[in-house]
Design an enzyme around this catalytic site. Structure first.
Site, PDB file in Angstrom:
ATOM      1  N   PRO A  93      -1.057   7.545   1.456  1.00  9.41           N
ATOM      2  CA  PRO A  93      -2.291   8.257   1.075  1.00  9.41           C
ATOM      3  C   PRO A  93      -2.026   9.319   0.002  1.00  9.41           C
ATOM      4  O   PRO A  93      -2.960   9.798  -0.622  1.00  9.41           O
ATOM      5  CB  PRO A  93      -2.776   8.905   2.371  1.00  9.41           C
ATOM      6  CG  PRO A  93      -1.848   8.486   3.444  1.00  9.41           C
ATOM      7  CD  PRO A  93      -0.721   7.716   2.870  1.00  9.41           C
ATOM      8  N   GLU A 120       4.323   9.478  10.679  1.00  9.73           N
ATOM      9  CA  GLU A 120       3.807  10.606   9.882  1.00  9.73           C
ATOM     10  C   GLU A 120       4.139  10.463   8.404  1.00  9.73           C
ATOM     11  O   GLU A 120       3.422  10.934   7.544  1.00  9.73           O
ATOM     12  CB  GLU A 120       4.409  11.920  10.397  1.00  9.73           C
ATOM     13  CG  GLU A 120       3.533  12.790  11.261  1.00  9.73           C
ATOM     14  CD  GLU A 120       2.039  12.612  11.119  1.00  9.73           C
ATOM     15  OE1 GLU A 120       1.467  13.216  10.206  1.00  9.73           O
ATOM     16  OE2 GLU A 120       1.437  11.906  11.939  1.00  9.73           O
ATOM     17  N   ARG A 158      -4.978 -12.867  -6.560  1.00  6.83           N
ATOM     18  CA  ARG A 158      -6.131 -13.588  -7.090  1.00  6.83           C
ATOM     19  C   ARG A 158      -6.162 -13.577  -8.611  1.00  6.83           C
ATOM     20  O   ARG A 158      -6.927 -14.315  -9.217  1.00  6.83           O
ATOM     21  CB  ARG A 158      -7.437 -13.074  -6.491  1.00  6.83           C
ATOM     22  CG  ARG A 158      -7.723 -11.631  -6.734  1.00  6.83           C
ATOM     23  CD  ARG A 158      -8.918 -11.180  -5.908  1.00  6.83           C
ATOM     24  NE  ARG A 158     -10.164 -11.783  -6.351  1.00  6.83           N
ATOM     25  CZ  ARG A 158     -10.809 -11.455  -7.477  1.00  6.83           C
ATOM     26  NH1 ARG A 158     -10.306 -10.543  -8.283  1.00  6.83           N
ATOM     27  NH2 ARG A 158     -11.934 -12.040  -7.791  1.00  6.83           N
ATOM     28  N   ASP A 173     -14.930  -9.709 -13.223  1.00  3.30           N
ATOM     29  CA  ASP A 173     -14.971  -8.762 -12.108  1.00  3.30           C
ATOM     30  C   ASP A 173     -15.371  -7.378 -12.580  1.00  3.30           C
ATOM     31  O   ASP A 173     -14.999  -6.958 -13.669  1.00  3.30           O
ATOM     32  CB  ASP A 173     -13.579  -8.618 -11.470  1.00  3.30           C
ATOM     33  CG  ASP A 173     -13.207  -9.840 -10.668  1.00  3.30           C
ATOM     34  OD1 ASP A 173     -14.103 -10.622 -10.344  1.00  3.30           O
ATOM     35  OD2 ASP A 173     -12.008  -9.996 -10.378  1.00  3.30           O
TER      36      ASP A 173
END
Ligand code: ADE
Length: 242
Positions: A93, A120, A158, A173
Site C-alpha cells: 500500500p 504488517e 491481457r 481501453d
C-alpha cells in the site's frame, strides 16, 4: 513473458480452474504460451525448523514483520532459475498507484518478479537491498500482496499480443497510453471512461436502447459515444480531464 511470484501462499497462483488465473483471459494466455506463471513459496528458503518467515517488530507494536533472509535467498534462487533479468516489483500500500500506463510498461518487459508480502510489512533493509518498484493497487489495505499481484498479472497478461480475442481490444481501453505518437485530442480521449454498451433485446423491462445506436450511422454513433464518455468522465472522474 515469465512472471515469478514470491509468496507464502503459492497455491493462490494456480493456473487451472477454478483459480482466478485459471479461467478467462489469463488462462488462455498461459495455455497459448504467451506467459508462464511460477509461484515460489518463501518458506522453502527459511533456515529455521519452523519455517518461520516473520517475527515481531523491533520497537514493539502489533503484527509481524517479514524477515530479510528468506526473502533475499528466495529472490536469489528464483532469479538464478533463468538468465532473463527480472523487473522486481513489491506489492505494498506504500507503493506508487498502479495505472494503465505502468501496466503497459510492465507488459513490455521479458520477466517480472512479484513480491507479495503478508503481515504488517517487510523488513525495510531487504526492501532497500532488493530495490524493487513498489506498487499499490489502491488506497485500502489488503491482507497481503497476493490479490494485488493477481490484479497486476491480469492487467499485464491481457496486453500480451494474442491474449485477447478478435472481438476484444486493448487499444481502446480507458486509460490506455498510445504505443504510437498521437494527437493531443486523441491523448485526451484515451483518458476518458468508457461509454455505455447495449445488446439484444432492443427493449428490456420497458427500457429501450438509445435510438442512435440502431441508426446505422457510424459517424453519429461515434459522436454519441464520445459525448457519453466525456459526460461520464466529467460526472464520475473529473480528475481524469485535463
Ligand atoms: N498489500 C496490502 N494492501 C495492498 C494494496 N492496496 N496494494 C498493493 N499491495 C497491498
Amino acid at each position: 513473458m515469465r512472471i515469478d511470484v514470491l509468496t507464502t501462499f503459492p497455491e493462490m497462483f494456480a493456473t487451472e480452474p477454478p483459480a482466478a488465473l485459471g479461467v478467462s483471459i489469463p488462462a488462455r494466455a498461459v495455455k497459448a504460451g504467451l506467459v508462464s506463471i511460477h509461484a515460489t513459496d518463501v518458506r522453502d528458503y527459511t533456515e529455521n525448523k519452523h519455517r518461520k518467515t516473520d517475527d515481531r517488530p523491533f520497537g514493539g507494536g502489533p503484527g509481524m514483520v517479514m524477515m530479510c533472509q528468506p526473502l533475499w535467498d528466495a529472490v536469489a534462487a528464483v532469479e538464478k532459475a533463468e538468465a532473463t533479468p527480472t523487473t522486481r516489483i513489491l506489492l505494498t500500500p506504500q507503493g506508487a498507484p498502479l495505472t494503465q500506463v505502468i501496466v503497459e510498461k510492465l507488459a513490455a518487459k521479458p520477466r517480472l518478479l512479484l513480491i507479495a508480502g503478508h503481515y504488517e510489512g517487510i523488513d525495510e533493509r531487504v526492501i532497500e537491498a532488493l530495490a524493487p518498484m513498489e506498487i499499490s493497487i489502491g488506497d485500502y489495505v489488503l491482507s497481503g500482496g497476493e490479490l494485488a499481484a493477481m490484479v497486476l498479472i491480469d492487467a499485464v497478461v491481457r496486453l500480451m499480443p494474442g491474449a485477447l480475442g478478435d472481438e476484444e481490444s486493448a487499444g481502446q481501453d480507458s486509460f490506455s497510453a498510445a504505443a504510437v505518437p498521437i494527437s493531443k485530442k486523441e491523448s485526451v480521449e484515451r483518458r476518458l471512461l468508457d461509454c455505455p454498451h447495449f445488446t439484444k433485446p432492443r427493449e428490456w423491462m420497458g427500457q429501450t436502447v438509445p435510438e442512435v445506436l440502431l441508426s446505422g450511422d457510424h459517424g453519429k454513433i461515434a459522436a454519441w459515444r464520445l459525448e457519453q464518455r466525456l459526460s461520464r468522465t466529467k460526472a464520475r472522474r473529473p480528475d481524469l480531464l485535463p
